[in-house]
Write a protein that holds these residues in place. Structure first.
Motif, PDB file in Angstrom:
ATOM      1  N   LYS A   1      81.891  14.415   9.416  1.00 47.66           N
ATOM      2  CA  LYS A   1      82.295  15.594  10.209  1.00 47.66           C
ATOM      3  C   LYS A   1      83.380  16.379   9.473  1.00 47.66           C
ATOM      4  O   LYS A   1      83.367  17.607   9.447  1.00 47.66           O
ATOM      5  CB  LYS A   1      82.800  15.157  11.588  1.00 47.66           C
ATOM      6  CG  LYS A   1      81.675  14.754  12.516  1.00 47.66           C
ATOM      7  CD  LYS A   1      82.207  14.246  13.835  1.00 47.66           C
ATOM      8  CE  LYS A   1      81.137  13.459  14.583  1.00 47.66           C
ATOM      9  NZ  LYS A   1      81.710  12.632  15.649  1.00 47.66           N
TER      10      LYS A   1
ATOM     11  N   PHE B   1      83.028  22.130   4.157  1.00 48.51           N
ATOM     12  CA  PHE B   1      81.953  22.982   3.627  1.00 48.51           C
ATOM     13  C   PHE B   1      81.899  24.316   4.361  1.00 48.51           C
ATOM     14  O   PHE B   1      81.700  25.369   3.758  1.00 48.51           O
ATOM     15  CB  PHE B   1      80.599  22.279   3.737  1.00 48.51           C
ATOM     16  CG  PHE B   1      80.391  21.206   2.694  1.00 48.51           C
ATOM     17  CD1 PHE B   1      81.263  21.082   1.626  1.00 48.51           C
ATOM     18  CD2 PHE B   1      79.323  20.328   2.774  1.00 48.51           C
ATOM     19  CE1 PHE B   1      81.080  20.102   0.660  1.00 48.51           C
ATOM     20  CE2 PHE B   1      79.127  19.352   1.812  1.00 48.51           C
ATOM     21  CZ  PHE B   1      80.008  19.232   0.760  1.00 48.51           C
ATOM     22  N   LEU B   2      82.071  24.247   5.685  1.00 46.10           N
ATOM     23  CA  LEU B   2      82.020  25.495   6.456  1.00 46.10           C
ATOM     24  C   LEU B   2      83.141  26.424   6.004  1.00 46.10           C
ATOM     25  O   LEU B   2      82.930  27.623   5.820  1.00 46.10           O
ATOM     26  CB  LEU B   2      82.121  25.206   7.952  1.00 46.10           C
ATOM     27  CG  LEU B   2      80.914  24.499   8.554  1.00 46.10           C
ATOM     28  CD1 LEU B   2      81.085  24.321  10.051  1.00 46.10           C
ATOM     29  CD2 LEU B   2      79.632  25.284   8.268  1.00 46.10           C
TER      30      LEU B   2
ATOM     31  N   MET C   1      84.507  26.501   3.092  1.00 40.89           N
ATOM     32  CA  MET C   1      84.149  27.020   1.766  1.00 40.89           C
ATOM     33  C   MET C   1      83.218  28.219   1.892  1.00 40.89           C
ATOM     34  O   MET C   1      83.378  29.227   1.200  1.00 40.89           O
ATOM     35  CB  MET C   1      83.444  25.929   0.952  1.00 40.89           C
ATOM     36  CG  MET C   1      84.373  25.011   0.195  1.00 40.89           C
ATOM     37  SD  MET C   1      83.506  23.519  -0.376  1.00 40.89           S
ATOM     38  CE  MET C   1      82.217  24.201  -1.374  1.00 40.89           C
ATOM     39  N   PHE C   2      82.249  28.126   2.783  1.00 38.76           N
ATOM     40  CA  PHE C   2      81.269  29.202   2.907  1.00 38.76           C
ATOM     41  C   PHE C   2      81.853  30.414   3.619  1.00 38.76           C
ATOM     42  O   PHE C   2      81.453  31.541   3.357  1.00 38.76           O
ATOM     43  CB  PHE C   2      79.996  28.699   3.602  1.00 38.76           C
ATOM     44  CG  PHE C   2      79.040  28.093   2.617  1.00 38.76           C
ATOM     45  CD1 PHE C   2      79.340  26.890   2.009  1.00 38.76           C
ATOM     46  CD2 PHE C   2      77.876  28.749   2.249  1.00 38.76           C
ATOM     47  CE1 PHE C   2      78.498  26.336   1.067  1.00 38.76           C
ATOM     48  CE2 PHE C   2      77.018  28.208   1.302  1.00 38.76           C
ATOM     49  CZ  PHE C   2      77.322  26.996   0.709  1.00 38.76           C
ATOM     50  N   ILE C   3      82.812  30.167   4.495  1.00 43.95           N
ATOM     51  CA  ILE C   3      83.466  31.311   5.140  1.00 43.95           C
ATOM     52  C   ILE C   3      84.301  32.044   4.087  1.00 43.95           C
ATOM     53  O   ILE C   3      84.302  33.275   4.022  1.00 43.95           O
ATOM     54  CB  ILE C   3      84.306  30.845   6.348  1.00 43.95           C
ATOM     55  CG1 ILE C   3      83.351  30.456   7.485  1.00 43.95           C
ATOM     56  CG2 ILE C   3      85.261  31.938   6.811  1.00 43.95           C
ATOM     57  CD1 ILE C   3      83.981  29.634   8.566  1.00 43.95           C
ATOM     58  N   VAL C   4      84.973  31.275   3.227  1.00 37.85           N
ATOM     59  CA  VAL C   4      85.724  31.890   2.122  1.00 37.85           C
ATOM     60  C   VAL C   4      84.761  32.703   1.252  1.00 37.85           C
ATOM     61  O   VAL C   4      85.043  33.846   0.877  1.00 37.85           O
ATOM     62  CB  VAL C   4      86.439  30.816   1.270  1.00 37.85           C
ATOM     63  CG1 VAL C   4      86.946  31.408  -0.043  1.00 37.85           C
ATOM     64  CG2 VAL C   4      87.585  30.210   2.048  1.00 37.85           C
ATOM     65  N   LEU C   5      83.601  32.122   0.984  1.00 38.17           N
ATOM     66  CA  LEU C   5      82.610  32.780   0.126  1.00 38.17           C
ATOM     67  C   LEU C   5      82.210  34.145   0.689  1.00 38.17           C
ATOM     68  O   LEU C   5      82.239  35.152  -0.021  1.00 38.17           O
ATOM     69  CB  LEU C   5      81.385  31.874   0.009  1.00 38.17           C
ATOM     70  CG  LEU C   5      80.378  32.163  -1.086  1.00 38.17           C
ATOM     71  CD1 LEU C   5      81.016  31.981  -2.442  1.00 38.17           C
ATOM     72  CD2 LEU C   5      79.172  31.233  -0.959  1.00 38.17           C
ATOM     73  N   SER C   6      81.881  34.173   1.987  1.00 31.80           N
ATOM     74  CA  SER C   6      81.419  35.455   2.520  1.00 31.80           C
ATOM     75  C   SER C   6      82.588  36.419   2.708  1.00 31.80           C
ATOM     76  O   SER C   6      82.434  37.622   2.491  1.00 31.80           O
ATOM     77  CB  SER C   6      80.642  35.267   3.828  1.00 31.80           C
ATOM     78  OG  SER C   6      81.428  34.570   4.737  1.00 31.80           O
TER      79      SER C   6
ATOM     80  N   LEU D   1      83.849  16.479   6.277  1.00 32.10           N
ATOM     81  CA  LEU D   1      83.229  17.171   5.136  1.00 32.10           C
ATOM     82  C   LEU D   1      82.502  18.428   5.587  1.00 32.10           C
ATOM     83  O   LEU D   1      82.549  19.457   4.910  1.00 32.10           O
ATOM     84  CB  LEU D   1      82.249  16.231   4.430  1.00 32.10           C
ATOM     85  CG  LEU D   1      82.880  15.195   3.507  1.00 32.10           C
ATOM     86  CD1 LEU D   1      81.847  14.179   3.045  1.00 32.10           C
ATOM     87  CD2 LEU D   1      83.512  15.875   2.304  1.00 32.10           C
ATOM     88  N   LEU D   2      81.856  18.322   6.750  1.00 32.84           N
ATOM     89  CA  LEU D   2      81.159  19.499   7.281  1.00 32.84           C
ATOM     90  C   LEU D   2      82.150  20.636   7.489  1.00 32.84           C
ATOM     91  O   LEU D   2      81.904  21.786   7.102  1.00 32.84           O
ATOM     92  CB  LEU D   2      80.460  19.142   8.598  1.00 32.84           C
ATOM     93  CG  LEU D   2      79.793  20.313   9.335  1.00 32.84           C
ATOM     94  CD1 LEU D   2      78.707  20.945   8.493  1.00 32.84           C
ATOM     95  CD2 LEU D   2      79.197  19.852  10.663  1.00 32.84           C
TER      96      LEU D   2
END
Lengths: 427, 486
Positions: free
Chosen positions: B8, B14-15, B17-22, B10-11
């Motif tokens: 959990k 990751f989330l 990381m992807f929010i930073v990405l967008s 790690l999830l």
């Protein structure tokens, strides 16, 4: 009292299930409509009617419907949100590939068909996980052998010596070896054991990473190293060793920065691609220009000029999508990967046993990191490392590997639901 | 923690990381996107030129600077002197320079038109036309300013410090957009750096105009500095090996040191005697500012320079500009020189113009504007510049002190020749010393402003190898101001 409450939950469950199937049907139709609209647009884009794109779109849609029906028939309890996300990514990928180069899209569709067959096979194997696990040692030896063989017989392409030619078609074994690594890790980390007993899987992963570095496939090396650390961390909770691993990785990175000019170049290009536009910065600069040229809503399908970016159909497909569909689509695409990640993690959490849990986690982590590394590289958040965007980039091996991962994840999802239902039934 | 909880966690990771990405995607395209698009490497601009009749570029008075005929051929103003004086601002048709042609390609080539407008065009048989861009510059004033440079290399920029509108921007050497094709084919030799707009991107040693920065730093880091007195003997002496300040020429006998010394002397060896900060500024006293720089320290000078825009990353919507840089000295000798605008100090005309404008404008620097409005070919306005503050380098108190000093410098000091009858002109001169091929040369600098509600203009003038700022650059500023208020 008790019986009535059980019955009540049972009824709600069925209602929910019906709702879910129903909305999955509808969502699938919406996704197919989107894809068909795209292909329709391509049919009209030349001024006169060209039926080829439409026919291609129909074949793609029919394939998706067929997969959906077969999955419902064979594995009743597969994960619908994950399936729909995958279908969307695949459809967008084929649409974009077709727009850029129909020939690529056709060969990609062929690879997808092989991938679908393998996906069903993989889904079926989950039930027999105990038998599958007996194959661990052959998998280790096979992976090492093929990666070592690449050193000798590998064909160089794009600076990395990671291709092998079988029967006229070129394959990238690292795409499959990464799944093997995750499988092996899940197998050995199944039981809580001491570090000593983990020597086999960890040194196996390290050997693969080392071979990939020697073959200059830095993207795959980074992906496998990070995935190994993450699966290891989740399985053992040993923060010390995980951090030590990260630290060692960072040290290795710094060392390779100091030692190898091609690594240094990559970092310099990342910091300022404009300075070396005529040589190494060209790809990144053109990628950034393409993303910026699309604006918020995109230039429109078929109206971009992203073809001048080297590797537009593989590493840079994200820039192509951003230009033609807009930044909004870029953000949405990232959101689709987020959905994929969440579903993948939920599948891991609900898995029947610890092995399957770790395996699902590893598979999801592969997709997560891979999409992060390439999207981050294209938008210049991190240094660019050549790697494919899962389900979208052109590339047979990558496509098949992604479908295999889908197969395992769907298999684990279906298996756990069935197992749970059986357990409840017995109780 | 057990594995399920770790998964959990790690999830969640990751989330994130992807929010930073967008978020990064949206942020970076929002911040740099227009520049990336306007890049000369963008082939889309070249392609579009064959599909559309590009819009015209006009100055603020409606003078046509560039237009396309019905065959999509680009033409520029026929007055050669005017054409040359605005060549960097207007740019060229081949994507070689970052002028309006490239920066506003979005409007000129109709990339800003929405789908409905584009569909309408398909109906009509006539080729679609791009929008017109009206610039804030006054081309005839640019021509006048260019003539003031009189063939010498240099740059002049004038800005309205209340709105940020750039009224004059000219840079020499320049190029003729009509001959761009022949420059590219190397049929005609072009002077090196002729395509660079020196007003916005020319990196110059500032010399004494940098004393504005040192003064602000002194006000910030030395308590009660306005009421202090300093002694100027015209020369400071430093140890050659350590770079440490030994004293001034009265305290130290140079002959005893037998050549093991370095000196920092005042302009033409002048002795200013006992001076206050204001006197030192007005007379541009090097010894005093060198001593101040040592007292302030190079770290604080660096910080102040950055606050005042020198070393800042300029990301203006309308123009591409550099701001210069301040490098900390490694010894007292180097720091002393850095305080009087030598050593490795670098500024650009626009950064000094913005600073002078901020001083006149109560400490607020307005974002420079070059695009006044965008109109369709039928005259409907689709964009109009909004004026906004870019950053606030000075407090209102600092600004009023500096304003007083600069007014006095023109009234009775080194900037006397910028004085204009009937107007309050403030300014600072600079004579940036350089060694070129063993010869001592100097760039003439002046930056200043008119203290007037009706004519709120700030100026920066650089004349390369022109001589002293007071005798060369200041009179140019006076003539341009005279023309503006006329």
């Amino acid at each position: 009292m008790r019986t009535s409450s059980t019955r009540q939950t049972n009824t709600t469950k069925t209602v929910n299930e019906i709702k879910m199937t129903f909305s999955a049907n509808r969502l699938l139709i919406i996704i197919l409509l989107f894809i068909m609209l795209g292909f329709g647009l391509l049919s009209f884009s030349q001024g006169s009617m060209d039926f080829e794109p439409l026919i291609f779109g129909l074949i793609v849609s029919a394939l998706f419907v067929l997969i959906y029906v077969m999955m419902k028939g064979i594995f009743h309890d597969f994960d619908r949100p994950l399936f729909l996300t995958t279908v969307f990514l695949l459809g967008l990928g084929l649409l974009t590939q077709y727009r850029m180069n129909p020939k690529n899209a056709k060969s990609q569709l062929f690879m997808l068909c092989i991938g679908v067959v393998l996906m069903f096979l993989c889904m079926g194997t989950i039930k027999f996980d105990n038998i599958m696990r007996k194959l661990t040692v052959p998998i280790i030896i096979g992976s090492l052998a093929i990666m070592a063989a690449l050193l000798v017989v590998g064909k160089e392409s794009g600076g990395a010596k990671n291709w092998i030619i079988i029967g006229g078609r070129s394959f990238q074994p690292s795409e499959f070896v990464k799944i093997a690594v995750v499988f092996v890790l899940a197998h050995y980390l199944d039981k809580r054991t001491k570090l000593k007993k983990l020597l086999v899987p960890l040194s196996f992963a390290m050997a693969i990473v080392f071979l990939l570095i020697v073959e200059k496939d830095l993207g795959a090396a980074m992906l496998i190293a990070l995935t190994t650390l993450i699966v290891y961390f989740a399985a053992t909770g040993n923060l010390g060793i995980t951090l030590a691993g990260l630290f060692a990785g960072a040290l290795g990175g710094i060392a390779s920065y100091k030692l190898f000019s091609h690594v240094r170049l990559r970092v310099e290009v990342w910091q300022n691609p404009w300075a070396t536009y005529d040589s190494s910065g060209y790809q990144i600069v053109q990628g950034l220009i393409a993303i910026a040229s699309g604006g918020l809503f995109g230039a429109g399908l078929g109206l971009g000029s992203a073809k001048i970016i080297p590797a537009y159909h593989t590493d840079y497909i994200f820039a192509v999508i951003c230009e033609e569909f807009g930044i909004i689509a870029g953000v949405l695409l990232i959101a689709f990967y987020i959905v994929f990640i969440i579903r993948g993690f939920l599948i891991a959490l609900n898995a029947r046993n610890r092995f399957l849990m770790l395996f699902a986690l590893g598979c999801t982590t592969l997709i997560t990191l891979q999409s992060f590394i390439i999207i981050g590289g294209v938008i210049k958040l991190i240094p660019l490392t050549g790697i494919t965007l899962p389900y979208i980039s052109y590339g047979g091996s990558s496509m098949i590997a992604c479908m295999i991962i889908s197969g395992f994840l769907q298999g684990i999802a279906a298996d756990s639901k069935k197992y749970r239902a059986e357990a409840e039934g017995k109780a | 923690m057990n594995t399920r909880n770790l998964i959990k966690a790690l999830l969640a990771l990751f989330l994130c990381m992807f929010i930073v990405l967008s978020s990064y995607l949206v942020y970076v395209v929002g911040k740099h996107g227009p520049r990336w698009f306007a890049s000369p490497y963008n082939i889309r601009i070249r392609t579009q030129k064959s599909n559309i009749i590009a819009g015209s570029i006009l100055d603020r008075n409606g003078v046509v600077l560039a237009y396309s005929d019905s065959n999509s051929l680009r033409h520029y103003n026929s007055d050669i002197s005017l054409r040359l004086s605005v060549s960097h601002i207007v740019g060229d048709d081949y994507g070689q320079t970052l002028g309006a042609e490239a920066l506003y390609a979005k409007y000129l080539l109709g990339f800003d038109k929405n789908a409905i407008e584009m569909i309408k065009h398909i109906d009509q048989n006539a080729a679609p036309t791009g929008n017109y861009c009206v610039l804030t510059i006054d081309a005839s004033l640019c021509k006048y300013a260019y003539e003031q440079l009189d063939g010498r290399n240099g740059a002049i920029i004038v800005m309205n410090y209340k709105t940020g509108e750039i009224l004059v921007c000219t840079s020499s050497p320049n190029f003729d957009p009509k001959k761009m094709e022949r420059y590219i084919a190397k049929e005609i030799e072009l002077e090196e750096g002729a395509m660079i707009n020196r007003a916005t991107s020319g990196l110059y040693v500032p010399g004494s105009v940098f004393k504005i920065v040192t003064t602000v730093a002194a006000l910030r880091y030395i308590k009660d500095v306005e009421n202090m007195e300093f002694e100027c003997t015209g020369e400071l002496i430093f140890d050659k090996s350590t770079g440490k300040l030994l004293g001034d020429s009265k305290e130290i006998d140079k002959d005893e040191l037998t050549d093991k010394y370095l000196t920092l002397i005042d302009f033409q060896g002048e002795e200013h005697g006992t001076v206050t900060l204001k006197d030192a500024f007005v007379k541009s006293c090097n010894s005093t500012f060198a001593r101040l720089a040592l007292q302030i320290g190079s770290k604080n000078l660096y910080k102040t320079a950055k606050d005042l825009g020198i070393g800042k990353e300029y990301l203006f919507a309308d123009i591409i500009a550099l701001s210069g840089s301040y490098t900390e000295g490694r010894s007292e000798y180097e720091t002393a020189w850095s305080g009087v605008g030598q050593y490795k100090d670098i500024v650009t005309p626009i950064s000094m113009c913005l600073l002078a404008g901020a001083i006149a404008n109560d400490g607020a620097a307005m974002e420079p504007r070059l695009l006044k409005s965008v109109q369709t070919s039928t005259g409907a306005e689709v964009y109009s510049a909004a004026y906004r503050q870019s950053y606030s380098p000075l407090t209102s108190r600092e600004a009023s002190i500096l304003r007083e000093y600069m007014l006095e410098a023109v009234n009775s000091g080194t900037g006397r020749r910028a004085a204009l009858e009937g107007y309050n002109i403030g300014g600072k001169t600079g004579t940036a010393e350089l060694t070129v091929n063993g010869k001592n040369e100097s760039h003439a600098w002046f930056c200043g402003f008119i203290d007037s509600e009706k004519h709120p203009y700030a100026i920066a003038v650089v004349v390369e190898y022109g001589g002293s700022g007071g005798s060369v650059a200041a009179p140019i500023a006076r003539r341009i101001f005279g023309k503006i208020v006329d």
